[in-house]
Design an enzyme around this catalytic site. Sequence first.
Site, PDB file in Angstrom:
ATOM      1  N   ARG A  67      -0.199  -5.245  -0.338  1.00 41.85           N
ATOM      2  CA  ARG A  67       0.970  -4.917   0.475  1.00 41.85           C
ATOM      3  C   ARG A  67       0.606  -5.043   1.959  1.00 41.85           C
ATOM      4  O   ARG A  67       0.345  -4.062   2.643  1.00 41.85           O
ATOM      5  CB  ARG A  67       1.450  -3.488   0.174  1.00 41.85           C
ATOM      6  CG  ARG A  67       2.746  -3.087   0.877  1.00 41.85           C
ATOM      7  CD  ARG A  67       3.064  -1.630   0.603  1.00 41.85           C
ATOM      8  NE  ARG A  67       4.347  -1.213   1.156  1.00 41.85           N
ATOM      9  CZ  ARG A  67       4.522  -0.787   2.394  1.00 41.85           C
ATOM     10  NH1 ARG A  67       3.482  -0.707   3.227  1.00 41.85           N
ATOM     11  NH2 ARG A  67       5.716  -0.426   2.817  1.00 41.85           N
ATOM     12  N   SER A  74      10.806  -0.802  -6.144  1.00 42.82           N
ATOM     13  CA  SER A  74      10.854   0.537  -5.556  1.00 42.82           C
ATOM     14  C   SER A  74      12.280   1.061  -5.619  1.00 42.82           C
ATOM     15  O   SER A  74      13.223   0.347  -5.257  1.00 42.82           O
ATOM     16  CB  SER A  74      10.389   0.500  -4.098  1.00 42.82           C
ATOM     17  OG  SER A  74       9.013   0.231  -4.010  1.00 42.82           O
ATOM     18  N   LYS A  86       5.794   9.311   5.885  1.00 44.52           N
ATOM     19  CA  LYS A  86       7.235   9.583   5.780  1.00 44.52           C
ATOM     20  C   LYS A  86       7.558  10.963   6.348  1.00 44.52           C
ATOM     21  O   LYS A  86       8.324  11.730   5.761  1.00 44.52           O
ATOM     22  CB  LYS A  86       7.667   9.527   4.305  1.00 44.52           C
ATOM     23  CG  LYS A  86       7.369   8.219   3.615  1.00 44.52           C
ATOM     24  CD  LYS A  86       8.334   7.128   3.983  1.00 44.52           C
ATOM     25  CE  LYS A  86       8.112   5.878   3.155  1.00 44.52           C
ATOM     26  NZ  LYS A  86       9.048   4.786   3.498  1.00 44.52           N
TER      27      LYS A  86
END
Length: 214
Positions: free
Chosen positions: A36, A104, A133
């Site tokens: 990623r 996701s 987050k």
Amino acid sequence: MRLAWLYVISNRRLVGSRSLVDLAAGMAGADYFQLREKDLPAGELYNLAREIKRVLPSPVRLIINDRLDVAMAAGADGVHLGEASLPTDVARRLLGPGKILGVSVHSVAAARRAAAAGADYLLFGHIFPTASKESLPPRGLVSLREVAASVGIPIFALGGITVDRVAGCIAAGAGGVAVMSGVMAAADPAGAVAAFRQALDTVGKGVKTGAGKN
């Protein structure tokens, strides 16, 4: 056959001066390794994917984030899509039945749509508070349980996952856990993978024997 899977997600910004390729070579015990690195141009991502594919211990499966073209060109085992990526059904058609397709999701509705469109597994999160987050509240184990119960494909719990939290995620219906910083930022990434593997195998044995069922 394992009853609880370990899904490791790359982030070369967390590994410091270490090589992501060298780190990937130490992933024995993981089941999936997602590359990623969203900021890399296609050519660089392709070359990195090829290097990682060469060194990943068998049978760890290489998944490429978002870039279906790179996944297919590099001979990866599959691709992982976000909610704003190529539609799941289109990706399924292009990949064919022999490759892995992950998506996701952040809700029951999204999970059902992805499963119906041909996803093989789902990442759901973030479950616990996480530095990546900070502005968003965690969804928690209750939401994980609801999503896991809504579909018939494996769900990986993502976000703030530690070894101590593995059992709770599996008890909530997850088929495994997805980890980024817990491995990428660890002083000993291979040791971190081994610790998560042990925790998952311990929980998996309990699932198999029926221990801990309500």
